[in-house]
Write a protein that holds these residues in place. Structure first.
Motif, short mmCIF file in Angstrom:
data_model
loop_
_atom_site.label_atom_id
_atom_site.label_comp_id
_atom_site.label_asym_id
_atom_site.label_seq_id
_atom_site.Cartn_x
_atom_site.Cartn_y
_atom_site.Cartn_z
N MET A 135 0.84 -1.20 0.01
CA MET A 135 0.19 0.06 0.02
C MET A 135 0.84 1.37 0.02
SD MET A 135 -3.36 0.60 2.66
CE MET A 135 -4.36 -0.66 1.79
N ALA A 152 0.64 3.71 -2.99
CA ALA A 152 0.17 5.11 -2.75
C ALA A 152 1.44 6.05 -3.11
CB ALA A 152 -0.30 5.10 -1.26
N LEU A 202 1.38 6.88 -6.74
CA LEU A 202 0.29 7.92 -6.93
C LEU A 202 0.48 9.22 -6.39
CD1 LEU A 202 -2.77 5.50 -5.97
CD2 LEU A 202 -2.22 6.40 -8.07
N TYR A 221 1.29 10.14 -3.04
CA TYR A 221 0.92 10.35 -1.60
C TYR A 221 2.28 10.07 -0.91
CZ TYR A 221 -3.86 10.00 -3.03
OH TYR A 221 -5.27 10.01 -3.37
N VAL A 233 -3.41 4.19 5.07
CA VAL A 233 -4.68 5.07 4.24
C VAL A 233 -4.88 6.53 4.94
CG1 VAL A 233 -6.93 5.27 3.47
CG2 VAL A 233 -5.84 3.09 3.31
N ALA A 267 -1.76 8.51 4.07
CA ALA A 267 -1.93 8.88 2.68
C ALA A 267 -2.66 10.07 2.30
CB ALA A 267 -2.22 7.62 1.97
N GLN A 278 -10.32 8.15 -3.63
CA GLN A 278 -8.96 8.27 -3.36
C GLN A 278 -8.65 6.76 -2.63
OE1 GLN A 278 -8.20 11.86 -1.43
NE2 GLN A 278 -8.16 12.90 -3.31
N THR A 313 -8.91 4.07 -5.25
CA THR A 313 -7.81 4.04 -6.27
C THR A 313 -6.50 3.33 -5.32
OG1 THR A 313 -8.52 5.77 -7.23
CG2 THR A 313 -6.15 5.29 -7.68
N ILE A 314 -6.45 3.70 -4.22
CA ILE A 314 -5.16 3.10 -3.48
C ILE A 314 -5.48 1.68 -3.31
CG2 ILE A 314 -4.06 3.08 -1.10
CD1 ILE A 314 -4.61 5.93 -0.71
N THR A 370 -2.67 -1.16 -4.67
CA THR A 370 -2.19 -1.93 -3.90
C THR A 370 -2.09 -3.61 -4.47
OG1 THR A 370 -2.50 -0.48 -1.99
CG2 THR A 370 -2.20 -2.85 -1.27
#
Length: 329
Positions: A226, A230, A233, A235, A263, A266, A301, A304-305, A309
């Protein structure tokens, strides 16, 4: 014999595609429903009317027996199905294995449910968002405001990234489709009898502990996947690592705190807090820092994570399965 428990790269890719495009169609009976019926049937036989007067140890071992019967039965039945399919040909065996593994995953159904809630919130339909949320969480949803609906949805997406996606994949990598379904049996047992209620405090304790053990390594591998996903992406890596190290261990579950804290780090939001279960308050430790207020966009979001992942988690397995397959075959 080793082929029965071998997931090939083709099977894994097909399974992910089946989950992506097919999900959990209502016309196809889901194996988890059969597991639930088996658990309920055994519970009626093993949780006797006199059980409340029995010693806790007796209740514990009755629950342990139920759990072992369900997991072993599920593993053996799935092994038999895969064995028969392999006897009928490689092509059929590949399709059956991919279909079964795809059905065992929950990425599409989880994403669909979460994004539906997001859309309802953006439309201002709080009442329907609360109703839809009640399908995927165990807490009371009738009085939740928008931020609490968002929080509950994100927590469910994060937690079920492990329960519904990466843990089944992890056990499929080790023991093939039978391994994935043995895990699904463990997870179903936990969801049905793994509560700390008066009835299940002892009877469901073995199932709850078994679920904790089964998810221990997958949850930590998921946390790492993750963070990588992330980070790709955009983060912040440091925030995700910090919230994992600081907050994950304070979660009631030894595993769920990992994806939730990552999460939260992020997205720069705070998860956890006060929940109600059948009007009984339950204060959960907070995860992350409230750098921004929770909004409907955060659900998208989080989804998407979850998706990235899944890919990051599966990629090393694809390489490993390729070389294992060459060595065995």
């Amino acid at each position: 014999m080793e082929k029965i428990f071998l997931i090939t790269p083709l099977i894994l890719i097909l399974a992910l595609l089946i989950d992506l495009f097919l999900g959990d169609p209502r016309w196809l009976p889901h194996p988890v429903v059969a597991m639930g019926k088996l658990i309920s049937s055994l519970e009626k036989k093993l949780y006797l009317q006199k059980s409340k007067q029995e010693k806790p140890q007796a209740l514990y071992w009755r629950g342990a027996l139920l759990s072992l019967i369900v997991v072993i039965t599920t593993f053996l039945i799935t092994t038999l199905v895969v064995t028969i399919a392999q006897a009928l040909g490689t092509l059929l065996a590949t399709f059956i294995a991919a279909l079964l593994l795809g059905i065992a995953l929950a990425a599409r159904s989880l994403a669909g449910a979460a994004l539906e809630i997001k859309d309802l919130l953006e439309q201002g339909n709080l009442a329907e968002a609360r109703r839809k949320l009640s399908y995927i969480v165990g807490r009371d949803t009738e009085q939740l405001d928008e931020s609490e609906i968002v929080r509950a949805t994100i927590e469910t997406v994060a937690e079920n990234t492990v329960d519904g996606i990466t843990s089944p994949l992890f056990y499929a990598f080790i023991l093939g489709v039978p391994g994935a379904y043995a895990y699904k049996a463990i997870n179903t047992l936990d969801s049905m009898i793994g509560y700390r209620s008066e009835r299940y405090l002892w009877f469901g304790r073995f199932a709850a502990k078994l679920d904790d053990i089964a998810n221990y390594l997958p949850a930590r591998l998921t946390g790492l996947s993750m963070i990588v996903g992330a980070a790709l992406l955009g983060y912040p890596i440091k925030a995700m690592i910090r919230t994992w190290q600081r907050d994950a261990a304070s979660h009631p579950s030894p595993n769920s705190g990992i994806p939730e804290s990552v999460v939260a780090g992020a997205l720069g939001v705070q998860l956890g807090g006060l929940n109600y279960y059948k009007q009984v308050p339950s204060q959960r430790a907070t995860m992350g820092d409230p750098l921004v207020p929770l909004q409907a966009r955060h659900i998208g979001q989080a989804v998407t994570i979850m998706a990235v992942t899944t890919v990051i988690f599966a990629l090393p397995a694809l390489v490993g399965l390729y070389w294992i397959g060459k060595w065995l075959l």
